[in-house]
Design an enzyme around this catalytic site. Structure first.
Site, mmCIF file in Angstrom:
data_model
loop_
_atom_site.group_PDB
_atom_site.id
_atom_site.type_symbol
_atom_site.label_atom_id
_atom_site.label_comp_id
_atom_site.label_asym_id
_atom_site.label_seq_id
_atom_site.Cartn_x
_atom_site.Cartn_y
_atom_site.Cartn_z
ATOM 1 N N LYS A 179 -3.492 -1.845 15.577
ATOM 2 C CA LYS A 179 -2.899 -1.050 16.654
ATOM 3 C C LYS A 179 -3.834 -0.929 17.834
ATOM 4 C CE LYS A 179 0.482 1.615 14.492
ATOM 5 N NZ LYS A 179 0.367 2.117 13.123
ATOM 6 N N LYS A 181 -5.773 10.623 0.790
ATOM 7 C CA LYS A 181 -5.814 9.292 1.399
ATOM 8 C C LYS A 181 -7.076 8.600 0.877
ATOM 9 C CE LYS A 181 -6.644 7.176 5.920
ATOM 10 N NZ LYS A 181 -6.831 7.415 7.354
ATOM 11 N N VAL A 241 -5.488 0.309 3.005
ATOM 12 C CA VAL A 241 -5.662 -1.142 2.887
ATOM 13 C C VAL A 241 -6.869 -1.448 2.000
ATOM 14 C CG1 VAL A 241 -6.272 -3.246 4.160
ATOM 15 C CG2 VAL A 241 -4.478 -1.721 5.039
ATOM 16 N N GLU A 267 0.829 -1.224 0.000
ATOM 17 C CA GLU A 267 0.000 0.000 0.000
ATOM 18 C C GLU A 267 0.858 1.266 0.000
ATOM 19 O OE1 GLU A 267 -1.522 1.859 3.458
ATOM 20 O OE2 GLU A 267 -1.235 0.094 4.697
ATOM 21 N N SER A 287 -13.209 1.598 10.327
ATOM 22 C CA SER A 287 -12.485 1.674 9.057
ATOM 23 C C SER A 287 -13.150 0.835 7.973
ATOM 24 C CB SER A 287 -11.055 1.194 9.250
ATOM 25 O OG SER A 287 -10.388 1.181 7.993
ATOM 26 N N ALA A 288 -13.151 1.405 6.767
ATOM 27 C CA ALA A 288 -13.656 0.668 5.599
ATOM 28 C C ALA A 288 -12.781 -0.553 5.286
ATOM 29 C CB ALA A 288 -13.723 1.598 4.394
ATOM 30 N N ASP A 289 -11.587 -0.620 5.888
ATOM 31 C CA ASP A 289 -10.721 -1.796 5.672
ATOM 32 C C ASP A 289 -11.443 -3.083 6.070
ATOM 33 O OD1 ASP A 289 -8.749 0.038 5.050
ATOM 34 O OD2 ASP A 289 -7.506 -0.371 6.826
#
Ligand code: PSU
Ligand code: MN
Length: 304
Positions: free
Chosen positions: A159, A86, A106, A25, A140-142
């Site tokens: 994290k 981003k 990601v 990434e 997060s959309a991850d």
């Protein structure tokens, strides 16, 4: 109209030869680390993938194209540019249309890797459920991308700036396999253990590759999250990192940091508070993930 996909020469050749490729990434370069360590790390990670017998494909949006595999020049340009967007799933198409420079998170890297036929991706940490998400809704959309797009993502867990139990719950709800490599506990990025049991454990790259291929055969959408613990010598024990995380979170709240800026703000503050130690650990774990991802990609190429 054809896809705005631009394969770098090394990636194009690897694809023609059916060789193992590992996606990397670019948000980690533009929003995750300071210059010049960001560019140095990106190069070292690419070399780590090559040394482990696969071909690296760093992904970013430049000049209205999805670039799969950046040249040295492009990497330098990206690493030093200011105001790079981003990009997550929501922003990808708009960035391509406007021609702005964009770094892929990601989620966006998974989408682009899949478009290029790449099935394995190495990074540092994924986004997740933020602390306080019950009021901010910051998830997060991850996580949803892992549920939707068939790419195996190797990360050092998530994290502890995030709410890790809630992150695992959301992954579970959406049917994402969370496989920790070589231990029972889910790792917490700088620390080898989060204190939470990992939903799944595997001890070989071959099994992880086989599980990815099995999901496809079963017709299950989505990818896998492989959680690879940070190497012992680079670990920051959780009793040392916890107060730093808490200080960074307090500052973010006091300054009203929200949305896309939350993760970059916290990473930057932690770098400053630890006087660079968080970055040294980050670099070590990304290299470690690149090596494991290369082994998984080679197994996948051998098994199908
Ligand atoms: N976590 C890290 N380092 C990072 C990121 C997350 O430890 O660089 C980046 C990744 O690109 C990830 C993104 O996909 O932040 C998640 O951002 P958000 O929380 O805004 O979805
Ligand atoms: Mn967010």
């Amino acid at each position: 109209m054809s896809l705005p996909l631009n394969l770098g020469p090394e990636v194009a050749q690897a694809r023609a030869e059916g060789r193992a490729i590992v996606a990397l990434e670019s948000t980690i370069i533009t929003h995750g680390m300071p210059f010049p360590q960001n560019v140095e790390t990106a190069r070292a990670v690419e070399d780590g993938v090559r040394a482990a017998g696969a071909v690296p494909a760093t992904i970013a949006i430049m000049g209205g194209q999805i670039c799969i595999g950046l040249t040295q020049n492009q990497l330098d340009q990206l690493g030093q540019a200011q105001d790079v967007a981003k990009l997550s799933r929501a922003d990808l198409a708009a960035c391509l249309v406007t021609g702005a420079m964009g770094a892929t998170t990601v989620a966006a890297t998974m989408i682009c890797a899949h478009l290029a036929g790449i099935r394995v991706f190495a990074t540092g940490g994924i986004g997740g459920v933020h602390r306080g998400a019950e009021t901010t809704f910051d998830i997060s959309a991850d996580l949803l991308e892992l549920a939707a797009t068939p790419v195996t993502v190797v990360a050092a867990g998530a994290k502890a700036i995030l709410d890790l139990p809630k992150t695992l719950e959301v992954l579970e709800t959406h049917g994402v396999p969370v496989i920790t490599f070589g231990q029972d506990d889910f790792p917490a990025f700088w620390s080898r253990s989060s204190g939470l049991a990992s939903p799944l454990r595997m001890d070989s790259a071959a099994q992880i590759a086989a599980a990815h291929l099995m999901r496809a055969r079963l017709g299950l959408p989505g990818g896998q999250l492989v959680a690879n613990p940070i190497p012992v010598e680079a670990e920051i024990p959780s009793d040392e990192i916890t107060p730093v995380i808490e200080a960074a979170l307090r500052e973010a709240q006091a300054q009203g940091i929200s949305a896309k800026m939350v993760t970059p703000f916290l990473l930057d503050r932690m770098y400053e508070i630890t006087q660079g130690r968080s970055l040294t650990a980050n670099i070590s774990l990304v290299l470690n993930n690149a090596r494991l991802a290369a082994a998984i990609a080679r197994e996948m190429a051998a098994q199908d």
